[in-house]
Design an enzyme around this catalytic site. Sequence first.
Site, PDB file in Angstrom:
ATOM      1  N   TYR A 141       0.810  -1.215   0.000  1.00  0.00           N
ATOM      2  CA  TYR A 141       0.000   0.000   0.000  1.00  0.00           C
ATOM      3  C   TYR A 141       0.848   1.271   0.000  1.00  0.00           C
ATOM      4  O   TYR A 141       0.425   2.295  -0.513  1.00  0.00           O
ATOM      5  CB  TYR A 141      -0.902   0.039   1.235  1.00  0.00           C
ATOM      6  CG  TYR A 141      -2.167  -0.765   1.129  1.00  0.00           C
ATOM      7  CD1 TYR A 141      -2.138  -2.149   0.994  1.00  0.00           C
ATOM      8  CD2 TYR A 141      -3.407  -0.137   1.187  1.00  0.00           C
ATOM      9  CE1 TYR A 141      -3.306  -2.882   0.926  1.00  0.00           C
ATOM     10  CE2 TYR A 141      -4.578  -0.866   1.124  1.00  0.00           C
ATOM     11  CZ  TYR A 141      -4.524  -2.228   0.994  1.00  0.00           C
ATOM     12  OH  TYR A 141      -5.681  -2.954   0.933  1.00  0.00           O
ATOM     13  N   LYS A 191       3.974 -15.231   3.675  1.00  0.00           N
ATOM     14  CA  LYS A 191       4.262 -16.051   2.494  1.00  0.00           C
ATOM     15  C   LYS A 191       5.773 -16.259   2.469  1.00  0.00           C
ATOM     16  O   LYS A 191       6.464 -15.897   1.515  1.00  0.00           O
ATOM     17  CB  LYS A 191       3.718 -15.337   1.234  1.00  0.00           C
ATOM     18  CG  LYS A 191       3.790 -16.152  -0.041  1.00  0.00           C
ATOM     19  CD  LYS A 191       2.785 -17.290  -0.106  1.00  0.00           C
ATOM     20  CE  LYS A 191       2.974 -18.097  -1.381  1.00  0.00           C
ATOM     21  NZ  LYS A 191       2.158 -19.331  -1.391  1.00  0.00           N
ATOM     22  N   ASP A 223      -1.896 -18.666   1.815  1.00  0.00           N
ATOM     23  CA  ASP A 223      -2.835 -19.485   1.023  1.00  0.00           C
ATOM     24  C   ASP A 223      -3.543 -20.507   1.915  1.00  0.00           C
ATOM     25  O   ASP A 223      -4.756 -20.674   1.858  1.00  0.00           O
ATOM     26  CB  ASP A 223      -2.137 -20.123  -0.194  1.00  0.00           C
ATOM     27  CG  ASP A 223      -0.826 -20.836   0.134  1.00  0.00           C
ATOM     28  OD1 ASP A 223      -0.395 -20.786   1.309  1.00  0.00           O
ATOM     29  OD2 ASP A 223      -0.245 -21.443  -0.786  1.00  0.00           O
ATOM     30  N   ASP A 247      -6.120  -7.249   4.536  1.00  0.00           N
ATOM     31  CA  ASP A 247      -7.258  -6.695   3.801  1.00  0.00           C
ATOM     32  C   ASP A 247      -8.091  -7.829   3.207  1.00  0.00           C
ATOM     33  O   ASP A 247      -9.314  -7.885   3.374  1.00  0.00           O
ATOM     34  CB  ASP A 247      -6.740  -5.771   2.691  1.00  0.00           C
ATOM     35  CG  ASP A 247      -7.863  -5.186   1.859  1.00  0.00           C
ATOM     36  OD1 ASP A 247      -8.841  -4.703   2.463  1.00  0.00           O
ATOM     37  OD2 ASP A 247      -7.777  -5.231   0.617  1.00  0.00           O
ATOM     38  N   ASP A 251     -11.970  -9.574   4.779  1.00  0.00           N
ATOM     39  CA  ASP A 251     -13.222  -9.651   4.012  1.00  0.00           C
ATOM     40  C   ASP A 251     -13.699 -11.102   3.927  1.00  0.00           C
ATOM     41  O   ASP A 251     -14.884 -11.390   4.067  1.00  0.00           O
ATOM     42  CB  ASP A 251     -13.036  -9.123   2.574  1.00  0.00           C
ATOM     43  CG  ASP A 251     -13.382  -7.645   2.421  1.00  0.00           C
ATOM     44  OD1 ASP A 251     -13.115  -6.888   3.359  1.00  0.00           O
ATOM     45  OD2 ASP A 251     -13.917  -7.269   1.355  1.00  0.00           O
TER      46      ASP A 251
END
Length: 369
Positions: A141, A191, A223, A247, A251
């Site tokens: 970001y 990751k 993942d 983020d 959701d």
Amino acid sequence: MQLRIVVLPGDGVGPEVIEQAVRVLREVANIHGHNFHLEEHPAGGDAIKRIGSPLPRATLDACLNADAVLLGAIGSPEFDQASPDKRPEAGLLLLRRELGGFANLRPINSYHALVGASPLRSEIVEGVDLLFVRELLGGLYFGEPRGRASLNGSSSAFNTMRYSVAEIERVARVAFEAAMKRRRKVTSIDKANVLETSQLWRQTVSRMASDYPQVDLDHLYVDAAAMHVITKPKRFDVILTENLFGDILSDEASVIAGSLGMLASATVGGTVDLYEPVHGSAPDIAGRNIANPLGAIASAAMLLRQTAQLEPEADDIEAAIGAVLDAGYRTTDIARGTDGRVVSTTEMGQLVTEAVAEFADMRHAYHAV
Ligand code: IPM
Ligand code: MN
């Protein structure tokens, strides 16, 4: 208690849900004799249209002088073709950076009454109580360099994921401290099998775990975590992760709560705390008085608890939300799988406001005995 709260209704459903959160806050102030000074300012697409900037100077100055900021939502399809720095979201990212809060707390709870509203099986969601601690000021970001390039007629674009040890440590500390007050488990998500930033993340978090011997730390690749969050959400207590992973995963995890409209968030660690529902501007349903205001109202409760240490007031708001849901009232997004009564945004706000007053009365009666 005196509290200066800057309210940024923003775009889409933001103004509708914020109106209800403000109504609940005013009721709390009334009941308990607090002086909440609420001041509205433009932000996002609305501010671009009115003032030419997604975060006008006067808005930012007001926020920096407040005890807390309560934001509705930012983002509008009108600006879909604009470059990232001209979009409403640029205002939100600038606001986050200027306020300095680097830890975004997103609790995910399954309300008993809403178990049927989730597309997940009830035995999976019943009793879930987890907390995302999302890093909010780093990663893709904000990483530099970023931009577009063109070489020999072929264009490309690039972003940079960058984290320093200090940035990882400060957010990890928030996660460990939160876990100490909860079930003492932190799952750090990265990751590390592919990314250097994630390797540094994992090393740093692992090293810090020795400061918290009572906390059980484990690590998951993002993942795998995406799967575990919806197949075994009860395995999680505190989830610590970087900006973009947080983020996306938050959701995804919202389906546990029944709807994204239920989720609240608090951003802490900077000079001024920022509270916002997780759902975003939802332009498809804006202006129709059908948006779920409970995420915004729950964000107001987090504000009272975290910024003002008004624990009983925050408890009353959360209990009021639970009671209204138990009584069968639903906005459309959470009406699935229940035979509850569907109500509008304003009706839901009214119901929670009334329930807050009832809980405060009960508390009063209890203390009088
Ligand atoms: C969120 C939102 C924002 C984000 C957008 C609107 C910039 O999706 O708060 O989760 O990506 O952080
Ligand atoms: Mn998001």
